[in-house]
Every structure is written in C-alpha cells, then in structure tokens.
Design an enzyme around this catalytic site. Sequence first.
Site, short mmCIF file in Angstrom:
data_model
loop_
_atom_site.label_atom_id
_atom_site.label_comp_id
_atom_site.label_asym_id
_atom_site.label_seq_id
_atom_site.Cartn_x
_atom_site.Cartn_y
_atom_site.Cartn_z
N HIS A 77 0.65 -1.05 0.04
CA HIS A 77 0.01 0.00 0.19
C HIS A 77 0.82 0.98 -0.10
O HIS A 77 2.08 1.07 0.50
CB HIS A 77 -1.08 -0.02 1.03
N GLU A 79 0.60 3.91 1.88
CA GLU A 79 1.07 4.33 3.38
C GLU A 79 2.22 3.40 3.77
O GLU A 79 3.32 3.98 4.33
CB GLU A 79 -0.15 4.24 4.08
#
Length: 146
Positions: A77, A79
């Site tokens: 991801h 993040e």
Amino acid sequence: MDKWDERFMELTEEVGSWASCLRRKVGAVIVLDKRVMATGYNGAPAGIKSCIERGECLRIVNHIESGTRAEICYAAHAEQNALIQAARYGITIDGSTLYCTHQPCVICAKMIINAGIKRVVYKEGYPDEFSMELFREAGTKVEKFE
C-alpha cells in the site's frame, strides 16, 4: 483545512499516478513542519512484477472484494511504502501528518499509529471501519479532505 492541506493533497494525487496497480491508484505523502519527509504509492516490491506488467490484477481474477484480504495482492500500500522509505533512509516522522488519496486500511492504520504519525488526512473513503476505530482509540486525528 488550510492551503497547506490542499497543496499536500494535490501532491498525493500526483504520487498516486505512479502506482502500478490496475484497480486503484493511491498516493501517500508524509509531512512534518510543512516539509515532505517521504512519499509512497501502491505498487509491487522491488524485483516483483506489478499487475500492470502481468497484465492482470490478482484481486480481480480471484473476485476479492475491496476492503478484504489485503494480503492477496502483489502491491504494498501507498502508506506502507511511504513508511518504509522513511525508515530506509532514517527520516524522522514522529508527530507528522500523513496525507493519502484514500482512507487507510487496518493494516496501514496499525503501522501509522506505531510510527508516531499524529494526523491522517484522506480524500476517498475505504470500506474498513476497524481502522477508524483504532485511530480513535490511539488518539490519531483523522480528517476527510473536502
């Protein structure tokens, strides 16, 4: 929200455009004292073929619903990639703000909390209420960008 939030949210869209995911383009920017500390987009780890290179999305092929079974995906991801970049290069992000095109999932929420990020600003929702529960309990400020 202020002009700085607007600027950093615009940057998440640009960073997200680099994603190697066929399903969703996500960008993340970690900011401390109005300075960009790290960026990330969703994409396959170094040395692993991305969905774009493979010509198919593993999650679509296997009919996996959004917000479930995040581990069944070639991509890390956005993040996660931003946090990894900060760690890899020894960049301090304690007390920072994470801007993201999408609401973080529960796996990312746990990492964000443990990294000491104090504020998360996101644009698009994501079907993961548990991540929001964890942010509330940890005292992480979460704001939807309008």
